[in-house]
Write an enzyme that holds these catalytic residues in place. Structure first.
Site, short mmCIF file in Angstrom:
data_model
loop_
_atom_site.label_atom_id
_atom_site.label_comp_id
_atom_site.label_asym_id
_atom_site.label_seq_id
_atom_site.Cartn_x
_atom_site.Cartn_y
_atom_site.Cartn_z
N ALA A 170 0.85 -1.18 0.00
CA ALA A 170 0.00 0.00 0.00
C ALA A 170 0.89 1.24 0.00
O ALA A 170 2.05 1.17 0.41
CB ALA A 170 -0.88 -0.02 1.24
N GLY A 210 0.28 -5.10 0.64
CA GLY A 210 -0.82 -5.17 -0.33
C GLY A 210 -0.38 -5.80 -1.64
O GLY A 210 -1.19 -6.41 -2.35
N GLU A 246 -0.69 -9.33 -1.14
CA GLU A 246 -2.13 -9.68 -1.06
C GLU A 246 -2.77 -9.73 -2.45
O GLU A 246 -3.61 -10.57 -2.72
CB GLU A 246 -2.84 -8.67 -0.16
CG GLU A 246 -2.37 -8.82 1.29
CD GLU A 246 -2.95 -7.78 2.21
OE1 GLU A 246 -2.71 -6.58 1.98
OE2 GLU A 246 -3.66 -8.15 3.16
N GLU A 288 3.28 -5.65 7.28
CA GLU A 288 2.42 -4.61 7.86
C GLU A 288 2.70 -4.34 9.33
O GLU A 288 2.64 -3.20 9.78
CB GLU A 288 0.94 -4.99 7.68
CG GLU A 288 0.38 -4.74 6.30
CD GLU A 288 0.66 -5.88 5.32
OE1 GLU A 288 1.48 -6.76 5.64
OE2 GLU A 288 0.07 -5.88 4.23
C1 3H9 Z 1 0.38 -2.51 3.22
O1 3H9 Z 1 0.66 -2.88 2.12
C2 3H9 Z 1 -1.00 -2.62 3.82
C3 3H9 Z 1 -1.87 -3.57 3.07
O2 3H9 Z 1 -2.15 -4.70 3.86
C4 3H9 Z 1 -3.16 -2.94 2.63
C5 3H9 Z 1 -3.95 -2.39 3.76
C6 3H9 Z 1 -5.23 -1.70 3.33
N1 3H9 Z 1 4.60 3.50 0.00
O3 3H9 Z 1 13.32 1.89 0.67
P1 3H9 Z 1 13.76 2.62 -0.55
C7 3H9 Z 1 9.38 4.84 -1.29
S1 3H9 Z 1 1.54 -1.79 4.20
C8 3H9 Z 1 5.08 4.70 -0.33
O4 3H9 Z 1 14.69 3.74 -0.39
P2 3H9 Z 1 14.87 0.16 -1.53
C9 3H9 Z 1 10.42 5.22 -0.26
O5 3H9 Z 1 9.88 6.12 0.69
C10 3H9 Z 1 2.96 -1.59 3.17
N2 3H9 Z 1 6.38 4.91 -0.63
O6 3H9 Z 1 14.31 1.63 -1.68
C11 3H9 Z 1 11.48 5.84 -1.15
O7 3H9 Z 1 11.04 7.14 -1.48
P3 3H9 Z 1 12.07 8.34 -1.56
C12 3H9 Z 1 3.74 -2.81 3.14
C13 3H9 Z 1 7.20 3.86 -0.58
O8 3H9 Z 1 15.13 -0.33 -2.90
C14 3H9 Z 1 11.41 4.98 -2.41
O9 3H9 Z 1 10.13 4.37 -2.39
N3 3H9 Z 1 4.94 -2.58 2.39
C15 3H9 Z 1 6.77 2.57 -0.24
O10 3H9 Z 1 15.97 0.12 -0.52
C16 3H9 Z 1 12.46 3.90 -2.46
O11 3H9 Z 1 12.42 3.14 -1.25
C17 3H9 Z 1 6.10 -2.29 2.99
O12 3H9 Z 1 6.19 -2.20 4.19
C18 3H9 Z 1 5.40 2.41 0.05
N4 3H9 Z 1 4.89 1.21 0.36
O13 3H9 Z 1 13.68 -0.72 -0.91
C19 3H9 Z 1 7.27 -2.13 2.08
N5 3H9 Z 1 7.82 1.72 -0.27
O14 3H9 Z 1 13.02 7.97 -2.66
C20 3H9 Z 1 7.99 -0.86 2.39
C21 3H9 Z 1 8.89 2.45 -0.64
O15 3H9 Z 1 11.22 9.52 -1.80
N6 3H9 Z 1 9.08 -0.63 1.49
N7 3H9 Z 1 8.52 3.73 -0.83
O16 3H9 Z 1 12.74 8.36 -0.20
C22 3H9 Z 1 10.24 -1.31 1.51
O17 3H9 Z 1 10.41 -2.25 2.24
C23 3H9 Z 1 11.33 -0.84 0.61
O18 3H9 Z 1 11.07 0.49 0.31
C24 3H9 Z 1 11.47 -1.61 -0.71
C25 3H9 Z 1 12.51 -0.90 -1.62
C26 3H9 Z 1 11.95 -3.03 -0.39
C27 3H9 Z 1 10.16 -1.66 -1.44
#
Ligand code: 3H9
Length: 700
Positions: free
Chosen positions: A68, A107, A110, A130
């Protein structure tokens, strides 16, 4: 032949009778409202398109879907929601297969579980993280994952937020195949093969049998491990409860918990930390500056800190040369290192072969000349200016002209240490936290003359060690210890004004800290701070309010847990109030004639957060930290603050900077010298601003 049907957050590309839906929402294909809406539209359209037999969902760029859009959390939800998109995909009578590369998280996982099958690239990762954001899966994860894999493993995965790599995911049954070639092509082939077959819709699939007692134990263990964080326990319990629940009830339970948790203080704090960590990677001073090549690192001094640093370095792949002052100290240092590795072997984090390979990269010497081949030398000798200056003077004459000298001092002025080196531009602070091989925080201290490539190198080395480098200016105590000093002083003041050590400790423990300040002091020993106070006594400003109670305790030999007495007395390792301490506090308070009153936990918390935030604001005023969120990260990664508290600056925001300023003004009026409110705090409070932890996410 392919035919592009529409452009937007999701593009449909028809390849023969397969519709390939490609999500294109940089940087990581977060599941924003536009993506959700587009996915639903395409799936409904392709369902009605007679030319299409089946579909594949894939992502463009670095990921399938990162989950999400975290930036949408805490704001009113915009329809359609993830769970609706998931149900519509799952209900499709034409097979839909997920083609996953990079990550499918939250998400994203999911949506993949809603598809009728999943094909992944060998480097893909899948998970429902999450809980790390203070919530639980809200798109059907709590009831689809335990129907795809062993329910016990599902409880564990969702309760911990664990990411599974492709091979693990295949083994668990979370995915159907690992692609050997092009993942989209292979997903297309799988989709075609499913045409006309009964489709596996996980939400209505029966859950596997489960050992009830083990499941309940697992949920309880997850709750316990979370130490006050709500989401892991709630998520694990929801998975367990949903195993046998009718779909409508499971769905309702998940929605209720997801939409409640997202508005909690804990979730807001965890989101703050998520973005703070990404922000901390941006250090303008070194943007575009190349780090120097570092292969061999010297460590001067192999006490507790030096040994931890040496282990962190060798574990990260560096060749390490440890120099101690004599054979006996070198042998003791080698033993400390062996003990750290023993612990890693015993806990299964390290195997014997890797350990031997690492130790082959480590050398011990008693002559500083051994530092000659080093690209970087980190000193971890006794925290005394003259000792450190002498070391840097000597080492400067031994190492190459491009070798960097780093000091691990926690309080001393790095400029004074640098002045002893031949080239102060090559001196930088690398302040590790004990145990240095475990603690994630690294304060990279910028002395006045440190060159930007030296700074960039210290940051790069820190990252290679798996640390979180935070840039700090060269002030007394840098970021963490400077704020700690203000925190401790405020705690001691409250004793003189009527609070007890237990009341202060319990107030901070009820806020969420694992241990209050006096219990921590007893654990680490009162003598180190005592020695420091004695050293600083001649230069202490006489106008400063000084609490002599800890000096009295030390003079009585009450040095904390190691003497079974300090702020508390210890019986069989358990802390108990001690009337002796109460009498010492009473006598000191009486002598100072402060008005005494009973403190509530809320009052104690406010005083402490205000003292910390005011000092933090001064640090920002003076340019000693880049941003308030870096200060929060220092406390979370170096001082035991749980992530779900968000750090002291975040807590100050949540209380409101007006109230913090009022409290800081009261401190100045009461405590005088040293407690002037920071001009930044005054400005921000008067303008109604925050340090960054805006009040999103909590329902009024
Ligand atoms: C969820 O999904 C809830 C569901 O159950 C539905 C409920 C209704 N959203 O980390 P990075 C941005 S909860 C918005 O530096 P990497 C991040 O801020 C979610 N932005 O790169 C950054 O922006 P900026 C569950 C996001 O390659 C840029 O992307 N998901 C999101 O080291 C690059 O990120 C998670 O918890 C996001 N979801 O790692 C995953 N994700 O350049 C969270 C990233 O402006 N994310 N951004 O600073 C991660 O674990 C890592 O970011 C990922 C990439 C592995 C994806």
């Amino acid at each position: 032949m392919s035919d592009q049907v529409s452009a937007g957050a999701v593009t449909r590309e028809d390849r023969g009778d397969v519709a390939v839906l490609v999500i294109d929402h940089p940087p990581v294909n977060a599941l924003s409202q536009a993506v959700r809406a587009d996915l639903i539209r395409h799936v409904l359209e392709l369902g009605a398109d007679p030319a299409i037999a089946c579909a594949v969902i894939a992502g463009r760029g670095r990921a399938f879907i990162a989950g999400a859009d975290i930036r949408e959390f805490g704001k009113p939800p915009f329809a359609p929601l993830t769970y609706e998109a998931a149900f519509i995909i799952e209900a499709s009578h034409k097979p839909v297969v997920a083609a996953i590369h990079g990550v499918a998280l939250g998400g994203g996982c999911e949506i993949a579980l809603a598809c009728h099958a999943r094909v992944v690239t060998p480097d893909a990762r899948l998970g429902l993280p999450e809980v790390t954001l203070g919530i639980l899966p809200g798109g059907g994860g709590t009831f689809r994952l335990p129907r795809a894999i062993d329910p016990l493993v599902a409880i564990e995965m969702i309760g911990s937020g664990h990411h599974a790599r492709a091979d693990e995911a295949l083994r668990l049954g979370l995915v159907d195949a690992i692609a050997t070639g092009d993942v989209i092509e292979e997903a297309m082939a799988m989709a075609r093969a499913l045409v006309g077959q009964p489709l596996r819709r996980l939400s209505s699939a029966p859950a596997r049998e489960i050992d009830d007692a083990r499941a309940r134990e697992l949920v309880a263990a997850i709750e316990k491990k979370a130490r006050g964080q709500m989401s892991p326990g709630e998520a694990a319990r929801a998975v367990y409860d949903n195993l046998r629940a009718p779909l409508a009830d499971a769905q309702a339970r998940e929605r209720e918990a997801a939409s409640r948790l997202v508005y909690t203080e804990q979730a807001a704090a965890l989101r703050h930390v998520f973005f703070a960590e990404r922000e901390a990677a941006r250090i303008p001073l070194i943007e575009g500056v190349a780090a120097r090549k570092v292969e061999t690192v010297g460590v001067a001094g192999c006490g507790t800190m030096g040994a931890g640093i040496a282990v962190a370095l060798v574990d990260a792949g560096y060749a390490v040369i440890v120099v101690e002052r004599d054979e006996q100290s070198a042998a003791a240092g080698a033993e400390r290192i062996a003990a750290l590795h023993d612990r890693a072997v015993a806990s299964g984090r390290l195997d014997e072969e890797t350990r031997r390979a690492r130790m082959a990269r480590m050398a011990f010497a008693t002559d500083k000349a051994a530092f000659a081949p080093c690209d970087l030398v980190i000193e971890a000798v006794f925290d005394d200016l003259e000792v450190k200056q002498a070391l840097f003077r000597d080492v400067s004459a031994i190492v190459r002209d491009d070798c960097i000298l780093a000091t691990n001092t926690s309080y001393l002025d790095p400029n004074a240490i640098a002045s002893a080196a031949r080239d102060p531009a090559r001196v930088v602070g690398m302040h590790f936290f004990s145990p240095a091989n475990i603690m994630r925080l690294l304060e990279v201290v910028h002395a006045n003359r440190t060159s930007s490539d030296v700074l960039a190198t210290a940051v790069a080395v820190g990252r290679k060690l798996g640390k979180l480098p935070i840039l700090a200016g060269g002030c007394e105590g840098f970021i963490g210890n400077r704020i700690l000093a203000a925190y401790r002083r405020q705690c001691e003041y409250m004793l003189e004004e009527g609070a007890t050590p237990r009341e202060v400790d319990e107030a901070m423990e009820s806020l969420g800290l694992p241990m209050g300040p006096f219990a921590v002091a007893d654990l680490s020993g009162l003598d180190i701070a005592w020695a420091r106070r004695k050293r600083l006594a001649p230069t202490r400003d006489p106008r400063e309010r000084y609490v002599a109670i800890p000096d009295t305790l030390c003079e009585m030999g009450r040095l904390g847990r190691k003497t079974n007495a300090g702020w508390y007395r210890y019986v069989d390792g358990r802390r108990a109030d001690d009337p002796v301490v109460r009498d010492i506090i009473d006598a000191a308070a009486h002598a100072r004639e402060f008005p005494r009153h009973r403190f509530s936990a809320a009052e104690i918390q406010l005083r402490i957060i205000a003292a910390m935030a005011n000092e933090g604001a001064r640090i920002l005023d003076e340019g000693m930290a880049l941003r308030a969120s870096d200060i929060d990260l220092v406390y979370i990664n170096g001082y035991g603050w749980p992530r779900w508290l968000g750090g002291p600056m975040f807590q100050a925001d949540r209380i409101g900077l007006r109230a913090i300023l009022d409290e800081a003004r009261a401190m100045e009026a009461r405590d005088g010298h040293g407690w002037t409110p920071s001009p930044l705090l005054v400005r921000m409070a008067e303008r109604g601003e925050t340090f960054g932890g805006a009040r999103d996410g909590v329902r009024p």
